[in-house]
Design a protein around this motif. Sequence first.
Motif, PDB file in Angstrom:
ATOM      1  N   ARG A 426       4.891   6.660   6.926  1.00  0.00           N
ATOM      2  CA  ARG A 426       5.908   6.519   5.880  1.00  0.00           C
ATOM      3  C   ARG A 426       6.643   7.839   5.706  1.00  0.00           C
ATOM      4  O   ARG A 426       6.022   8.887   5.536  1.00  0.00           O
ATOM      5  N   GLU A 429      10.029   8.086  -0.172  1.00  0.00           N
ATOM      6  CA  GLU A 429       9.337   8.028  -1.453  1.00  0.00           C
ATOM      7  C   GLU A 429       9.074   6.574  -1.855  1.00  0.00           C
ATOM      8  O   GLU A 429       9.798   5.658  -1.464  1.00  0.00           O
ATOM      9  N   LEU A 430       8.037   6.392  -2.651  1.00  0.00           N
ATOM     10  CA  LEU A 430       7.638   5.048  -3.049  1.00  0.00           C
ATOM     11  C   LEU A 430       8.418   4.562  -4.264  1.00  0.00           C
ATOM     12  O   LEU A 430       8.891   5.353  -5.090  1.00  0.00           O
ATOM     13  N   ASN A 473      -0.237  -5.327   5.395  1.00  0.00           N
ATOM     14  CA  ASN A 473       0.356  -4.029   5.715  1.00  0.00           C
ATOM     15  C   ASN A 473       0.923  -4.067   7.130  1.00  0.00           C
ATOM     16  O   ASN A 473       0.218  -4.370   8.083  1.00  0.00           O
ATOM     17  N   ASP A 524       5.634  -4.388   1.274  1.00  0.00           N
ATOM     18  CA  ASP A 524       5.498  -4.285  -0.183  1.00  0.00           C
ATOM     19  C   ASP A 524       6.257  -5.409  -0.886  1.00  0.00           C
ATOM     20  O   ASP A 524       5.795  -5.952  -1.900  1.00  0.00           O
ATOM     21  N   GLY A 552       3.147   1.318  -1.041  1.00  0.00           N
ATOM     22  CA  GLY A 552       2.760   2.237   0.022  1.00  0.00           C
ATOM     23  C   GLY A 552       2.600   1.591   1.382  1.00  0.00           C
ATOM     24  O   GLY A 552       2.322   2.267   2.376  1.00  0.00           O
ATOM     25  N   ARG A 726      -5.628  -1.929   2.760  1.00  0.00           N
ATOM     26  CA  ARG A 726      -4.991  -0.670   2.374  1.00  0.00           C
ATOM     27  C   ARG A 726      -5.906   0.514   2.689  1.00  0.00           C
ATOM     28  O   ARG A 726      -6.414   1.211   1.797  1.00  0.00           O
ATOM     29  N   ASP A 728      -5.059   3.236   3.943  1.00  0.00           N
ATOM     30  CA  ASP A 728      -4.431   4.490   3.527  1.00  0.00           C
ATOM     31  C   ASP A 728      -4.974   4.894   2.156  1.00  0.00           C
ATOM     32  O   ASP A 728      -5.233   6.078   1.902  1.00  0.00           O
TER      33      ASP A 728
END
Length: 745
Positions: A426, A429-430, A473, A524, A552, A726, A728
């Motif tokens: 990534r 920014e989220l 994801n 997302d 994310g 997830r 991450d």
Amino acid sequence: MEKSGSKTGKKSRKRWITDWWPNRLNLKILRQNCPNQNPYGEDYDYAREVETLDIDAVIKDLKDIMKNSQDWWPADFGHYGPLFIRLAWHSAGSYRIYDGRGGARDGSIRFPPRINWPDNVNLDKAIRLLWPVKKKYGRKLSWADLIILAGTVALEDMGVKILGFALGREDVFEPDESPDWGPEEEMLTAKRGEKEKLERPYAATEMGLIYVNPEGPGGNPDPAESAKEIRTAFARMGMNDEETVALIAGGHAFGKCHGAGPAEYLGPDPSSSPIEMQGLGWKYEYKSGKGPDTYTSGFELIWSPTPTKFGIQYLHILFKYEWELEKSPAGKYQWVAKDAPEIIPDAYDPNKKHRPRMLTADLALRFDPKYAEIAKRFLENPEEFEKAFARAWFKLTHRDMGPKECYLGKYVPKETFIWQDPLPERDYELIEEEDVRYLKKRLLEELSVKQLVYYAWASASTYRNSDRKGGVNGARIRLYPMNEWEVNHPEELKKVVKVYEKIQREFNEEQEAKGNDKKVSLADLIVLGGCAAIEEAARKAGFSVEVPFVAGRVDALQEHVDAEFYKAIEPFADGFRNYFRNPESIDEADVYTTPEYFLVDKANLLTLTVPEMVVLIAGMRVLGANYNYSDYGVLTDKPETLTNDFFVNLLDMSYEWRAADSYRYTFEAVDRKSGEVRWRATRVDLIIGHHDELRAVAEVYACDDAKEKFVRDFVSAWAKVMHLDRFDLWRNNRELYRKLTSGIM
């Protein structure tokens, strides 16, 4: 009065429920490996512990142990390396792609059924030889990691330039009691189809084998036919022809087979052995029963003149000589090189030599044209062979660990492999709370509640904890081949994806225009769509809820998709969406052919508990998220509203259920007074009211005071499934990951 059984002299036996009713749907696999089972306690975090491990010290200890032959179980050639390679291989090699079960990730080779498989004879000894290392490092080193590390260090010690090694496998403390190990009631009785028709999900031709019978199919010493079985079995493990040849030729560069005498002297497996054996089995009552008198597979041969050194000698011998059939001292078919000198060393007598010998499965590499072409290339290019073997070994021993985020330790290779389900980094920014609210509103404007729920589930429920593959994801649902899966409504999916892409594009362009480095991924958005739909459905039911969501996720590209793997695992059943491809295959006398069995199997792969499975089914039904949006199981007059109507109407005695097709897959609820057909459902729906344990849960949620509880519990279970992949978060915020995936939000 005589006691029961006294006339026959047999002792009466207490019976379990499964003895009396063997066809009863067994929910035990939804209760396995609960935190209470772990002696380290609920707060134990193996990833945190293993990060403090001095792995170089472990490697040194392993190399010391390998060359220290012990009297109670002497080392062939004075080196335990080949035995440890076999242990690691058989730990990892039971993996199969269809459900991700087997493999090395949890150390379950220590338990039945795998420790008792005939193919694993004497691996109990290998595990005991490693006990001093496990004892020394305790909670910092799992058996699962130690077993694979031992095999990998053995390869390195015997000359292989290994690719690397990852820590991070956490032990289980009980057997895997899923019924998916095979339909046989006895070991080594093939009932899984023939050759290319090997039955799903199995990756071995018979119960008790890792792959195939080394003698040949059914004991028939035919190398060409053996090659067909090998190709099918290794493909079921996710290996192509080149990887298969590399693994067999590389693995058989080391060690020997053991069949010093008749099989009749071999004692029972570890679980069946007397208590004084202390968990060891396979006691061999022939001569000394160990060392030169050992029985393992029943074959008696050594493949290479350098059995503790990696090289091409195995391949050289395979192609140099002609082979004639013989039988081992145990009576097993094997092959001996014609007119060959005695060039093979004895494992225990330095003054003794043997002629080269091979298994039928070895000769398959010579007599199958494709295998032979690869094997000859490896023979002519030793460096290429070594690299191919190192890569195939790494895949064999790591492919059930999941994405690279789950790999721990300093020896993790930098290279990322397609079978690790890679994702791009990534670089933006989220989204924040205000963005989340805006995007939920946009999604509800464009798509229906049932569509948003359906495709969020379709994406996230591909996850399976057995090998940590799949999940939302990456948004792989929009990519080939998942975008062509029948259960995913391919034609509608294309249109839905365009809606997601439109919302994504507009949002990201707007943020860029504002000078923000903020973006939203399709992955997302898919999860957010499910959140928005459930919150709206709960609002319509009179409850205000916020479905947990953590941004994310990123979007995979087609190049990140292991297409052959995802083609192979296309689902033929998903009880949560009331999808079952072949109702004609149902046999009520065999519960393992029914959609309700596959429902439980899927729930196990999603780590769901019994209540979580039940509330998810009920919620999916009232939300209308069925395959083809059918009304089967939608037991409500208010679809797309998150009520407990499914339970209320399923348990309502005003209706009588009747079969609606000859397969007994679909059913109708008939009003007892009017005779009117009121509802339709499938076996998956009715099992909730039929099975005593499931009905007990359904009764809780059908009560008048359980409406809000149902909504809250559904939301928690939903959030769990949406966040299972997830890793991450698992890597960077383990407490948050645990909270999201615990089902207690």
